[in-house]
Enzyme design. Structure first.
Site, short mmCIF file in Angstrom:
data_model
loop_
_atom_site.label_atom_id
_atom_site.label_comp_id
_atom_site.label_asym_id
_atom_site.label_seq_id
_atom_site.Cartn_x
_atom_site.Cartn_y
_atom_site.Cartn_z
CG HIS A 226 -8.18 3.54 1.70
ND1 HIS A 226 -8.20 4.50 0.71
CD2 HIS A 226 -6.87 3.32 1.96
CE1 HIS A 226 -6.96 4.84 0.39
NE2 HIS A 226 -6.13 4.13 1.14
CD GLN B 151 -0.88 10.34 1.14
OE1 GLN B 151 -0.59 9.79 2.21
NE2 GLN B 151 -2.10 10.30 0.63
CG HIS C 133 -2.00 1.05 1.12
ND1 HIS C 133 -2.94 1.05 0.11
CD2 HIS C 133 -2.30 2.12 1.89
CE1 HIS C 133 -3.78 2.06 0.28
NE2 HIS C 133 -3.40 2.73 1.34
CE1 TYR D 34 -5.62 10.75 -2.85
CE2 TYR D 34 -5.00 8.51 -2.25
CZ TYR D 34 -5.04 9.86 -1.96
OH TYR D 34 -4.51 10.30 -0.78
CG HIS E 132 -1.72 6.78 -0.81
ND1 HIS E 132 -2.60 6.18 -1.68
CD2 HIS E 132 -2.22 6.52 0.44
CE1 HIS E 132 -3.58 5.60 -1.01
NE2 HIS E 132 -3.37 5.79 0.28
CG HIS F 192 -5.84 1.41 6.76
ND1 HIS F 192 -4.51 1.53 7.05
CD2 HIS F 192 -6.10 2.31 5.77
CE1 HIS F 192 -3.97 2.46 6.29
NE2 HIS F 192 -4.91 2.95 5.50
CG HIS G 212 -10.44 6.44 -1.92
ND1 HIS G 212 -11.09 6.78 -0.74
CD2 HIS G 212 -9.18 6.92 -1.82
CE1 HIS G 212 -10.25 7.44 0.04
NE2 HIS G 212 -9.08 7.54 -0.59
NE ARG H 155 -10.58 14.06 4.18
CZ ARG H 155 -11.84 13.73 3.86
NH1 ARG H 155 -12.11 12.60 3.23
NH2 ARG H 155 -12.83 14.53 4.22
CG ASP I 60 -1.24 4.61 4.02
OD1 ASP I 60 -1.48 5.32 3.03
OD2 ASP I 60 -2.07 4.43 4.91
CD GLU J 104 -6.98 5.16 7.35
OE1 GLU J 104 -5.88 5.69 7.62
OE2 GLU J 104 -7.53 5.29 6.23
#
Length: 468
Positions: A244, A70, A65, A130, A67, A281, A215, A91, A332, A247
């Protein structure tokens, strides 16, 4: 027939799917697929010229996992901006950062991240992607622009990849309209299926796997989820599916308010969850949900450093294993990029909750690090949809060699070296080299592109921050 020195590696000790073995010769073909694993070999004449690993040999760890974008703001959100800081306030930072990234910057960030992963014991990544459109939320002329940037980054770094374009359509349960900050993420179901068709040749050309990432239940309405899964089954029947789920406790509460069911409960009753799925998660489940989810054969995608960083909570791994559940590791949001560090945090989280030690060891593998490594390899390979599950014929020659001369490991038995690597060293410093599909990607702990990729990453991050 004598082993081909270009396609073989001898190790005095190796962690095979059945446990530790002595004097192991691993051989692979031109495609990087393991053709033989011989135990009890000697270092005599038949092995003349065959490279010898300078420490214990492991299969490379899949990172299930990621992203990638990030990574560029890891460590930059560690200050309070709300009365009670949480995942939801984090977020907002993520949205602001995501709004500024160009395709070139994404590729630079991902290339550096994948170099870091290879240096830290990961040899494959599942990229849950995404970020689809331009900075104004408008589709690029080629809708695959950002996806292709990630594939190029993986090819440049030399890491295996499973690309999982994310279907993201709403801001909350019940099909709530997306927020302005989510404009770069939004795709229709038909557009997503078209994207997968567009990406299939490029993925195949570099040996990548292609799947789908609805997502979350809050971001994809039931009808869209159903249509996407049906379309995927027609395009790529065995494609991995990642989502996801559960979570955050607020997510559970919102799902209950919308449907009268908890997220995992709803998913299991309304979607064909099976071994192709990865439940990322799955932190907040009831005992019944743990049992029911494990029965499907799905993999639990556990991301200990991110779950700790975001205050998610702790997955009940002993209960999951009690039901025969499968699991793998992800980094992640990349607050940490280190396979051994994730293993350590996973075990330590369980210890803190249960006030016991060595909870993830078992009768077959009483050494905790060995037991966790084998479990994470198998679950990670399943989630990736690629043959990367261990040192065995038919699997890809993704290898990690520990540095037996590192002070934390020196003069220990091999199984204790792995334990020291996970629980008693700077962790990535204990890695000598990594190989992907039989090609050495790092030597003495360093990737050939380390400096170049690092400079490009820093420049991309600086430009993004200046644009905010």
């Amino acid at each position: 027939m004598a082993p081909d020195p270009q396609r073989s590696l001898f190790a005095a000790d190796a962690l095979l799917p059945g446990g530790w073995a002595r004097n192991v010769l691993v051989q692979w073909d031109a495609a990087g697929r393991i053709t033989g694993v011989a135990c009890g070999s000697s270092d005599a004449a038949p092995l003349a010229g065959v490279p010898q690993a300078p420490g214990p040999l492991l299969a490379g760890m899949p990172n299930l996992h990621s992203h990638a974008f990030q990574r560029a703001f890891a460590g930059l959100t560690e200050y309070r901006t709300a009365g009670q800081d949480s995942f939801w306030s984090w977020r907002e930072h993520m949205y602001r950062f995501a709004a500024s990234i160009t395709p070139e910057q994404l590729e630079a960030i991902a290339t550096w991240l994948y170099v870091e992963m290879l240096e830290a014991g990961y040899t494959a990544v599942c990229e849950f992607h995404y970020l689809h459109h331009d900075r104004g939320g408008r589709p690029y002329a080629d809708g695959a622009t950002l996806s292709l940037a990630l594939l190029r980054a993986a090819r440049t770094a030399g890491i295996g990849i499973t690309l999982l374009p994310a279907l993201y359509q709403s801001s909350g349960f019940g099909g709530q309209p997306p927020r302005a900050q989510q404009a770069r993420f939004i795709r229709s179901t038909d557009d997503m299926l078209s994207l997968l068709e567009r990406l299939a040749p490029a993925a195949q050309a570099q040996g990548a796997a292609l799947g789908l990432a609805p997502h979350s239940l809050r971001a994809v309405a039931p009808d869209s989820l159903r249509a996407a899964l049906q379309g995927l089954a027609s395009l790529i029947p065995q494609a991995p599916i990642h989502i996801h789920i559960a979570e955050q406790t607020q997510e559970v509460d919102d799902c209950l308010a919308w449907s009268g069911q908890r997220p995992v409960q709803w998913l299991l009753e309304h979607a064909p969850v099976d071994a192709r799925w990865c439940l990322v998660h799955a932190t907040h489940m009831t005992p019944h949900e743990y049992a029911a989810a494990a029965r499907t054969g799905a993999v639990a995608g556990i991301c200990p450093s991110t779950e700790a960083n975001l205050g998610d909570g702790i997955f009940d791994m002993p209960l999951w294993l009690q039901h025969g559940g499968r699991w793998g590791l992800g980094s992640d949001s990349h607050a940490c990029v280190n396979a051994a560090e994730e293993l350590l945090l996973l075990e330590y989280g369980q210890r803190l909750v249960r006030r016991q030690r060595n909870l993830l060891a078992n009768a077959a593998q009483p050494e905790t690090a060995s037991a966790m490594t084998l479990q994470a390899l198998q679950g990670g390979a399943q989630a990736a949809g690629r043959p990367i599950g261990g040192l065995a014929p038919g699997q890809q020659a993704d290898l990690v060699v520990l540095d037996a001369q590192h002070a934390a490991l020196r003069e220990l038995p091999a199984h204790r070296m792995l334990s020291a690597h996970v629980f008693g060293s700077p962790r990535s410093a204990g890695i000598d080299s990594t190989w992907v599909a039989g090609v050495r990607r790092t030597s003495r702990g360093r990737h050939a592109l380390h400096e170049t990729a690092a400079r490009a990453f820093v420049a991309a991050r600086s430009a993004i921050l200046a644009a905010q």
